[in-house]
Design an enzyme around this catalytic site. Structure first.
Site, PDB file in Angstrom:
ATOM      1  N   ILE A  82       0.837  -1.194   0.000  1.00  0.00           N
ATOM      2  CA  ILE A  82       0.000   0.000   0.000  1.00  0.00           C
ATOM      3  C   ILE A  82       0.876   1.249   0.000  1.00  0.00           C
ATOM      4  O   ILE A  82       1.669   1.477   0.917  1.00  0.00           O
ATOM      5  CB  ILE A  82      -0.938   0.018   1.215  1.00  0.00           C
ATOM      6  CG1 ILE A  82      -1.765  -1.266   1.265  1.00  0.00           C
ATOM      7  CG2 ILE A  82      -1.842   1.242   1.162  1.00  0.00           C
ATOM      8  CD1 ILE A  82      -2.582  -1.553   0.024  1.00  0.00           C
ATOM      9  N   LYS A  83       0.703   2.054  -1.033  1.00  0.00           N
ATOM     10  CA  LYS A  83       1.485   3.277  -1.199  1.00  0.00           C
ATOM     11  C   LYS A  83       0.696   4.434  -0.577  1.00  0.00           C
ATOM     12  O   LYS A  83      -0.433   4.736  -0.993  1.00  0.00           O
ATOM     13  CB  LYS A  83       1.718   3.512  -2.693  1.00  0.00           C
ATOM     14  CG  LYS A  83       2.850   4.455  -3.026  1.00  0.00           C
ATOM     15  CD  LYS A  83       3.065   4.461  -4.540  1.00  0.00           C
ATOM     16  CE  LYS A  83       4.200   5.363  -4.949  1.00  0.00           C
ATOM     17  NZ  LYS A  83       4.310   5.428  -6.416  1.00  0.00           N
ATOM     18  N   ILE A  84       1.293   5.066   0.418  1.00  0.00           N
ATOM     19  CA  ILE A  84       0.601   6.102   1.186  1.00  0.00           C
ATOM     20  C   ILE A  84       1.411   7.399   1.170  1.00  0.00           C
ATOM     21  O   ILE A  84       2.604   7.392   1.510  1.00  0.00           O
ATOM     22  CB  ILE A  84       0.380   5.650   2.645  1.00  0.00           C
ATOM     23  CG1 ILE A  84      -0.503   4.403   2.676  1.00  0.00           C
ATOM     24  CG2 ILE A  84      -0.219   6.762   3.484  1.00  0.00           C
ATOM     25  CD1 ILE A  84      -0.804   3.892   4.063  1.00  0.00           C
TER      26      ILE A  84
END
Length: 215
Positions: A82-84
């Site tokens: 997950i790219k946050i």
């Protein structure tokens, strides 16, 4: 240093995978929009090609919604990361997701202090944006080098992804700076193969071989 491909185009992922050097893929909303097509289908196809980490970005504005969106994305495949985006709400979300065993990649990082926040929150990866730092007349690779040094010194497991790579020199400098990964656009990956002396050498060998075959 490993190579990730920064794209959402299936044909580029396939070609890079055929080279045998592709360790993962990173995407963002802009790349997905450029690629066109259905997002879920794009993700499904990429995951079928690449066994390594696939970074998919969440775009909600608060931690609660970021976590909810992240959980849904993580269900699609075991190699989803997950790219946050960096920020207070993003770091809150990273902390929660790390506790749940969901891998994260904190993006839009431009300083050592931001990278330290991400590492302390339990981020799997942190992505300093080299090219964008260069754009404001700072030295992007110095930031990568400093982040690597600090995280190594304090023995954080967080890996550094050199992102916003613009040209082959960035790749070489990222490797010398100690980045664990460089995520590169397909056009930059292709340029890594090129060198004028290689071209000259291949041409010379081919000419000499033609002479041998004629004898």
């Amino acid at each position: 240093m490993l190579f990730f491909l920064d794209t959402a185009k299936i044909d580029e992922v396939k070609e890079a995978a055929e080279m045998g050097i592709l360790a993962g893929v990173t995407t963002n909303p802009s790349l997905v929009a450029k690629a066109g097509g259905d997002f879920k289908n794009i993700v499904k196809q990429i995951c079928a090609i690449v066994e390594g980490p696939i970074s998919l970005e969440v775009v909600a504005k608060n931690a609660k919604d970021l976590v909810k969106e992240a959980r849904n994305l993580a269900k699609q495949a075991p190699n989803i990361v997950i790219k946050i985006p960096m920020g207070k709400e993003g770091i809150k979300a990273v902390t929660q997701l790390a506790a749940e065993g969901i891998s994260t990649n904190v993006t839009l990082v431009f300083s050592v202090s931001q990278a330290l926040l991400a590492a302390n929150a339990g981020a799997t990866y942190v992505s300093p944006f080299v090219g964008r730092i260069d754009d404001i007349s700072w030295e992007g690779m110095d930031v990568v080098r400093d982040i690597v040094a600090v995280l190594d010194y304090y023995q954080f497991p967080t890996q550094v992804i050199a992102a916003s790579i613009r040209h082959p020199l960035h790749v070489a400098e990222a490797a010398k700076a100690g980045a664990h990964i460089a995520t590169v656009p397909f056009e930059v990956l292709e340029k890594l193969f090129d060198h004028p002396l290689t071209d000259i050498g291949v041409e010379r060998f081919n000419k000499d071989w033609d002479k041998v075959k004629k004898k």
